[in-house]
Design an enzyme around this catalytic site. Structure first.
Site: not given
Length: 455
Positions: A129-131
């Site tokens: 999700f941190k993309d």
């Protein structure tokens, strides 16, 4: 004159000459530092008084935005949601370019059983999700650099307990004028996570810390307040303490609402939580007007927030290693932002937030259960999110629940293979780093970290 900055291999930003009547102001939650604009808040990362930056105002979007959200593209949703937070600094056309570059993959809600879906956030380049936050921040820094008459190099410091490092490394790879230093705890990230943050080279350096995530995070925070370092390097942080990492995470909560709206039910989000930036961004989406019945912060054995909600006393403690390692945080940095969203009113917060803690054994058992009953393979973090959602829905059976699947299960193969008898194919994003050689510098303490930054 036009000034260009290459971001990645093929992204250029024009020099925009715009003047604004309004500008979003950010202030320190410690209340002892000057107010700043977006660029200074992003580049500083943390305020001089050690406080986290927070927007002066969060203006709700018009009700028509949510009434007609199904007719909007993801890019249009993101633009309207983030616009007020970059107002006065990034012009609309540049913001649209940044969003188009950041949101180049899907965010599907996959229904796995009646009234329960999972929001898959692992379809980006590092499958976590941190993309989203890492790419948005990288593009913002690229834009700021392109507009600056003085090209001053920036050093991005980031502590990681798992996926942040890989996402930041990939997001900032080959961004001109930016060096990235990633600190990670030795032996406490998965093999694939380690490969993603230690094999890129170029402007990315990995420091392997003899300690836990909290030690890495403490070193980063200390460096920002070290006059000797900041006199020689322009520092910023790419952890979720940075507003450009934190705020854009609200995008995919809105994307999930768009997909679930037709269910006609009250919506509950269960978020696997470590540093609490992700769930805090979801709460900002709610403050913008997104209808949400409740949020669930699902945590592993690091149970600081569940205990706080029970007792009203916030007691940080050393983090405990678990199989959901990205959530192994003993002092969640972003929880102060959540408290601020509710004006430090515990009663008001408790009406909108529940938090439950689960052991590794419970996590493994529910991974097996989900696979056996639905055929869906959850990673350990998503499994914790599922557990929290199920606990909340016991007493609220009429709601529609979405738990966030924050990383692809392939990133945690040793754990997944131990509990689930299933063949997991290796996606191309992972395959390309599997056989690369690790490059990391081992350090034991802050003095060694400081020496590295000053050399």
């Amino acid at each position: 004159m036009e000034l260009f900055l290459a971001v990645g291999k093929d992204k250029n930003y024009r020099f925009y000459n715009h003047e604004y009547d309004t500008k979003m102001i950010y202030y320190s939650l410690n209340g002892k530092a000057p107010n700043v604009g977006l660029e200074e808040a992003v580049v500083r990362g943390i305020a001089p008084d050690k406080g986290l930056y927070f927007p002066e105002e969060i203006k709700p979007l018009p009700s028509s935005f949510f009434e007609n959200i199904e007719s909007l593209s993801n890019n249009e949703i993101a633009f309207e949601a983030i616009k007020q937070f970059v107002e006065g600094v990034i012009p609309d056309e540049a913001l649209k370019d940044i969003i188009e570059d950041v949101l180049s993959f899907d965010f599907p809600v996959v229904e796995i059983e009646e009234n329960i879906g999972t929001l898959e956030l692992f379809h980006g380049p590092t499958m976590a999700f941190k993309d989203v936050g890492a790419r948005f921040m990288a593009r913002c820094l690229g834009y700021f650099s392109a507009q600056s008459k003085k090209q001053e190099p920036v050093t991005v410091l980031v502590a990681t307990s798992g996926d942040t490092g890989g996402a930041v490394a990939r997001g900032f790879l080959n961004v001109e004028g930016v060096d990235v230093v990633i600190l990670y705890p030795t032996g406490k990230v998965s093999d694939i996570q380690e490969k993603q943050l230690t094999t890129l080279g170029a402007n990315i350096t990995a420091l392997e810390v003899d300690g836990v995530f909290d030690d890495c995070q403490a070193m980063v925070k200390t460096a920002f307040l070290d006059d000797e370092i900041i006199s020689k390097r322009k520092l910023t942080s790419a952890n979720s303490i940075n507003i450009a990492r934190w705020i854009p995470q609200l995008f995919y909560f809105l994307f999930a609402y768009k997909q679930a709206k037709s269910k006609g039910k009250e919506l509950v989000f269960s978020v696997p939580s470590g540093n609490f930036g992700n769930i805090c961004a979801g709460m900002v989406a709610h403050k913008l007007g997104m209808p949400v019945k409740h949020f669930v912060a699902s945590v592993n054995s690091n149970d600081i927030v569940p205990e706080f909600l029970k007792t009203g006393v916030y007691k940080p403690k050393p983090s405990v290693a678990t199989i959901s390692n990205a959530m192994d945080v003993g002092d969640p940095s972003n929880f102060i932002r959540i408290q601020k969203l509710f004006n430090n009113d515990l009663e008001a917060l408790s009406k909108k937030l529940s938090s439950f803690s689960y052991t590794d054994q419970e996590t493994k058992e529910v991974m097996q259960y989900i696979y056996k009953e639905t055929g869906y393979i959850a990673d350990p973090h998503g499994a914790v999110g599922y557990l929290g959602l199920k606990d909340y829905l016991k007493n609220h059976p009429d709601a529609y629940g979405i738990f966030l699947e924050t990383a692809h299960p392939v990133k945690f193969l040793p754990v997944v293979n131990e509990v689930i008898d299933a063949e997991i194919s290796i996606p191309s994003q992972i395959e390309q780093v599997m056989h690369k050689e690790k490059q990391a510098i081992a350090i034991k303490n802050y003095d060694q970290f400081k020496a590295f930054l000053l050399k």
